[in-house]
Write a protein that holds these residues in place. Structure first.
Motif, PDB file in Angstrom:
ATOM      1  N   ALA A  71      58.641  91.779  24.032  1.00 23.11           N
ATOM      2  CA  ALA A  71      59.985  92.005  24.540  1.00 23.11           C
ATOM      3  C   ALA A  71      59.971  92.920  25.749  1.00 23.11           C
ATOM      4  O   ALA A  71      60.805  92.809  26.640  1.00 23.11           O
ATOM      5  CB  ALA A  71      60.857  92.605  23.432  1.00 23.11           C
ATOM      6  N   LEU A  72      59.028  93.855  25.790  1.00 23.33           N
ATOM      7  CA  LEU A  72      58.986  94.805  26.896  1.00 23.33           C
ATOM      8  C   LEU A  72      58.557  94.156  28.197  1.00 23.33           C
ATOM      9  O   LEU A  72      58.794  94.708  29.266  1.00 23.33           O
ATOM     10  CB  LEU A  72      58.017  95.951  26.566  1.00 23.33           C
ATOM     11  CG  LEU A  72      58.416  96.851  25.403  1.00 23.33           C
ATOM     12  CD1 LEU A  72      57.389  97.951  25.241  1.00 23.33           C
ATOM     13  CD2 LEU A  72      59.793  97.438  25.609  1.00 23.33           C
ATOM     14  N   ASP A  73      57.928  92.983  28.138  1.00 24.54           N
ATOM     15  CA  ASP A  73      57.393  92.362  29.341  1.00 24.54           C
ATOM     16  C   ASP A  73      58.357  91.368  29.982  1.00 24.54           C
ATOM     17  O   ASP A  73      58.081  90.841  31.042  1.00 24.54           O
ATOM     18  CB  ASP A  73      56.084  91.639  29.027  1.00 24.54           C
ATOM     19  CG  ASP A  73      54.982  92.606  28.670  1.00 24.54           C
ATOM     20  OD1 ASP A  73      55.047  93.737  29.165  1.00 24.54           O
ATOM     21  OD2 ASP A  73      54.090  92.237  27.897  1.00 24.54           O
ATOM     22  N   GLU A  74      59.483  91.061  29.339  1.00 23.97           N
ATOM     23  CA  GLU A  74      60.388  90.058  29.854  1.00 23.97           C
ATOM     24  C   GLU A  74      61.099  90.554  31.101  1.00 23.97           C
ATOM     25  O   GLU A  74      61.550  91.682  31.171  1.00 23.97           O
ATOM     26  CB  GLU A  74      61.415  89.672  28.789  1.00 23.97           C
ATOM     27  CG  GLU A  74      60.795  88.980  27.582  1.00 23.97           C
ATOM     28  CD  GLU A  74      61.797  88.684  26.507  1.00 23.97           C
ATOM     29  OE1 GLU A  74      62.954  89.102  26.653  1.00 23.97           O
ATOM     30  OE2 GLU A  74      61.415  88.036  25.520  1.00 23.97           O
ATOM     31  N   GLU A  75      61.221  89.669  32.082  1.00 23.30           N
ATOM     32  CA  GLU A  75      61.918  90.021  33.316  1.00 23.30           C
ATOM     33  C   GLU A  75      63.238  89.290  33.385  1.00 23.30           C
ATOM     34  O   GLU A  75      63.320  88.098  33.129  1.00 23.30           O
ATOM     35  CB  GLU A  75      61.075  89.667  34.547  1.00 23.30           C
ATOM     36  CG  GLU A  75      61.809  89.951  35.846  1.00 23.30           C
ATOM     37  CD  GLU A  75      60.910  89.843  37.051  1.00 23.30           C
ATOM     38  OE1 GLU A  75      61.377  89.357  38.074  1.00 23.30           O
ATOM     39  OE2 GLU A  75      59.740  90.258  36.949  1.00 23.30           O
ATOM     40  N   ARG A 109      65.888  92.614  44.182  1.00 19.08           N
ATOM     41  CA  ARG A 109      66.150  92.886  42.753  1.00 19.08           C
ATOM     42  C   ARG A 109      66.915  94.193  42.579  1.00 19.08           C
ATOM     43  O   ARG A 109      66.596  95.209  43.188  1.00 19.08           O
ATOM     44  CB  ARG A 109      64.798  92.972  42.011  1.00 19.08           C
ATOM     45  CG  ARG A 109      64.919  93.300  40.516  1.00 19.08           C
ATOM     46  CD  ARG A 109      65.186  92.072  39.703  1.00 19.08           C
ATOM     47  NE  ARG A 109      65.434  92.431  38.305  1.00 19.08           N
ATOM     48  CZ  ARG A 109      64.484  92.547  37.372  1.00 19.08           C
ATOM     49  NH1 ARG A 109      63.209  92.361  37.698  1.00 19.08           N
ATOM     50  NH2 ARG A 109      64.798  92.828  36.132  1.00 19.08           N
ATOM     51  N   LYS A 110      67.926  94.148  41.691  1.00 21.76           N
ATOM     52  CA  LYS A 110      68.704  95.341  41.377  1.00 21.76           C
ATOM     53  C   LYS A 110      69.129  95.292  39.927  1.00 21.76           C
ATOM     54  O   LYS A 110      69.604  94.264  39.445  1.00 21.76           O
ATOM     55  CB  LYS A 110      69.943  95.427  42.269  1.00 21.76           C
ATOM     56  CG  LYS A 110      70.826  96.633  42.000  1.00 21.76           C
ATOM     57  CD  LYS A 110      72.061  96.604  42.883  1.00 21.76           C
ATOM     58  CE  LYS A 110      72.947  97.813  42.628  1.00 21.76           C
ATOM     59  NZ  LYS A 110      74.158  97.794  43.489  1.00 21.76           N
ATOM     60  N   THR A 111      68.931  96.393  39.205  1.00 22.95           N
ATOM     61  CA  THR A 111      69.426  96.505  37.836  1.00 22.95           C
ATOM     62  C   THR A 111      70.559  97.519  37.812  1.00 22.95           C
ATOM     63  O   THR A 111      70.794  98.241  38.775  1.00 22.95           O
ATOM     64  CB  THR A 111      68.320  96.972  36.881  1.00 22.95           C
ATOM     65  OG1 THR A 111      67.852  98.259  37.304  1.00 22.95           O
ATOM     66  CG2 THR A 111      67.160  95.998  36.863  1.00 22.95           C
ATOM     67  N   GLY A 112      71.216  97.585  36.688  1.00 23.29           N
ATOM     68  CA  GLY A 112      72.220  98.611  36.497  1.00 23.29           C
ATOM     69  C   GLY A 112      71.567  99.881  35.986  1.00 23.29           C
ATOM     70  O   GLY A 112      70.443 100.220  36.350  1.00 23.29           O
ATOM     71  N   THR A 113      72.261 100.559  35.100  1.00 23.90           N
ATOM     72  CA  THR A 113      71.739 101.811  34.550  1.00 23.90           C
ATOM     73  C   THR A 113      70.826 101.573  33.347  1.00 23.90           C
ATOM     74  O   THR A 113      70.210 102.506  32.850  1.00 23.90           O
ATOM     75  CB  THR A 113      72.894 102.732  34.133  1.00 23.90           C
ATOM     76  OG1 THR A 113      73.728 102.028  33.187  1.00 23.90           O
ATOM     77  CG2 THR A 113      73.723 103.128  35.350  1.00 23.90           C
ATOM     78  N   THR A 114      70.757 100.334  32.880  1.00 17.25           N
ATOM     79  CA  THR A 114      69.907  99.988  31.737  1.00 17.25           C
ATOM     80  C   THR A 114      68.602  99.375  32.235  1.00 17.25           C
ATOM     81  O   THR A 114      68.615  98.494  33.090  1.00 17.25           O
ATOM     82  CB  THR A 114      70.621  98.986  30.813  1.00 17.25           C
ATOM     83  OG1 THR A 114      71.861  99.551  30.371  1.00 17.25           O
ATOM     84  CG2 THR A 114      69.755  98.653  29.606  1.00 17.25           C
ATOM     85  N   LYS A 115      67.500  99.827  31.688  1.00 20.59           N
ATOM     86  CA  LYS A 115      66.194  99.292  32.081  1.00 20.59           C
ATOM     87  C   LYS A 115      66.051  97.846  31.645  1.00 20.59           C
ATOM     88  O   LYS A 115      66.528  97.452  30.584  1.00 20.59           O
ATOM     89  CB  LYS A 115      65.074 100.146  31.467  1.00 20.59           C
ATOM     90  CG  LYS A 115      64.976 101.538  32.036  1.00 20.59           C
ATOM     91  CD  LYS A 115      63.800 102.287  31.437  1.00 20.59           C
ATOM     92  CE  LYS A 115      63.646 103.679  32.062  1.00 20.59           C
ATOM     93  NZ  LYS A 115      62.485 104.401  31.516  1.00 20.59           N
ATOM     94  N   GLU A 116      65.363  97.062  32.487  1.00 23.34           N
ATOM     95  CA  GLU A 116      65.121  95.656  32.198  1.00 23.34           C
ATOM     96  C   GLU A 116      63.654  95.339  32.425  1.00 23.34           C
ATOM     97  O   GLU A 116      62.933  96.091  33.078  1.00 23.34           O
ATOM     98  CB  GLU A 116      65.980  94.772  33.109  1.00 23.34           C
ATOM     99  CG  GLU A 116      67.479  94.955  32.910  1.00 23.34           C
ATOM    100  CD  GLU A 116      68.294  94.134  33.881  1.00 23.34           C
ATOM    101  OE1 GLU A 116      67.688  93.487  34.766  1.00 23.34           O
ATOM    102  OE2 GLU A 116      69.528  94.140  33.762  1.00 23.34           O
ATOM    103  N   GLY A 117      63.222  94.183  31.899  1.00 30.08           N
ATOM    104  CA  GLY A 117      61.850  93.760  32.098  1.00 30.08           C
ATOM    105  C   GLY A 117      61.604  93.284  33.505  1.00 30.08           C
ATOM    106  O   GLY A 117      62.536  92.928  34.212  1.00 30.08           O
TER     107      GLY A 117
END
Length: 258
Positions: A33-37, A57-65
């Motif tokens: 699960a930690l490796d999913e992008e 690429r841009k994420t919000g305040t939550t970490k993503e893969g």
């Protein structure tokens, strides 16, 4: 001076099919699960590099893969310099580490993909991953990656076809670069994928410049539709760089030969 000619554009509707969710798997190991992008979130940042348009690429305040990590579309993380070179950086802001990535807006399909790298990627921190790859789904992906995967004794590069945990789908090697410049490529065809890494900038492999070459003829060659070329720089398992320093990968140009 960094290229600031970035327009406000509506881009994701051109290539994301409604309701689709894709995930990207780290080529070093079996899926976790930690490796999913995640797909890039809607962003107004598009850059021009090597004659193509790329989503930043841009994420919000939550970490993503992959990682998971935070990704920023800031010009501190991603920019094209006056020489036309793409810079990807991992930077620290407010005590948090932000990774970087770009995604080609169009699908290119079968052909030869050549990456002219202008920084010594063998010197990346042991927790850092630099990726050059096409992605369609978790198990339809072609990778060239630079990383020791958090083990300082590991080799520092690999060619992989997902799922990379299957026997015969991955080759690891050491770069042993003789300077800042190196060239890496894969020729993606219906019945094979030819990979190579060479010293310096050259699309021609010789006995003098060859680092590693590999032909893949297994059963996991991806289909030639709906894939996107991606380049990213991220932290394995979201770890802080062991040297606590910002990290950078520079790509001089990308060539696609049909």
């Amino acid at each position: 001076m960094r290229n600031k000619t970035v327009g406000m554009k509506k881009m994701l509707s051109n290539w994301i099919k409604a309701g689709s969710i894709l995930a990207l798997i780290c080529a070093c190991s079996a899926s976790t699960a930690l490796d999913e992008e995640e797909l890039p979130k809607p962003t107004d940042r598009v850059i021009s590099f090597s004659g193509f348009e790329w989503l930043v690429r841009k994420t919000g305040t939550t970490k993503e893969g992959p990682g998971p990590n935070l990704f920023s579309d800031s010009e501190d993380n991603v920019w094209v310099d006056a020489q036309g070179r793409l810079h990807l950086k991992i930077v620290q802001k407010g005590g948090l580490w932000y990774c970087s990535g770009v995604v080609l807006r169009q699908s290119l399909s079968y052909g030869k993909y050549i990456f002219y790298v202008a920084s010594d990627v063998s010197k990346l921190d042991q927790h850092v991953v630099g990726g050059l790859f096409t992605y369609r789904t978790d198990e339809e992906e072609i990778d060239i990656e630079f990383s020791k995967w958090s083990d300082p004794n590991n080799m520092d590069a690999q060619f992989a076809v997902q799922p990379s945990e299957r026997a015969g789908n991955k080759v690891r090697y050491n770069l042993q670069l003789e300077g800042l410049q190196s060239t890496h490529a894969f020729d993606w065809q219906p019945s094979y994928i030819d990979f190579f890494s060479v010293q310096g900038h050259s699309a021609v492999v010789t006995t003098d410049n060859l680092i590693q070459a590999w032909r893949y003829t297994g059963t996991n060659i991806p289909p030639d539709t709906d894939e996107r070329l991606r380049i990213n720089l991220w932290l394995f398992r979201g770890q802080t760089p062991s040297d606590k320093k910002e990290q950078e990968m520079i790509i001089e140009k990308v060539e696609y030969i049909k």
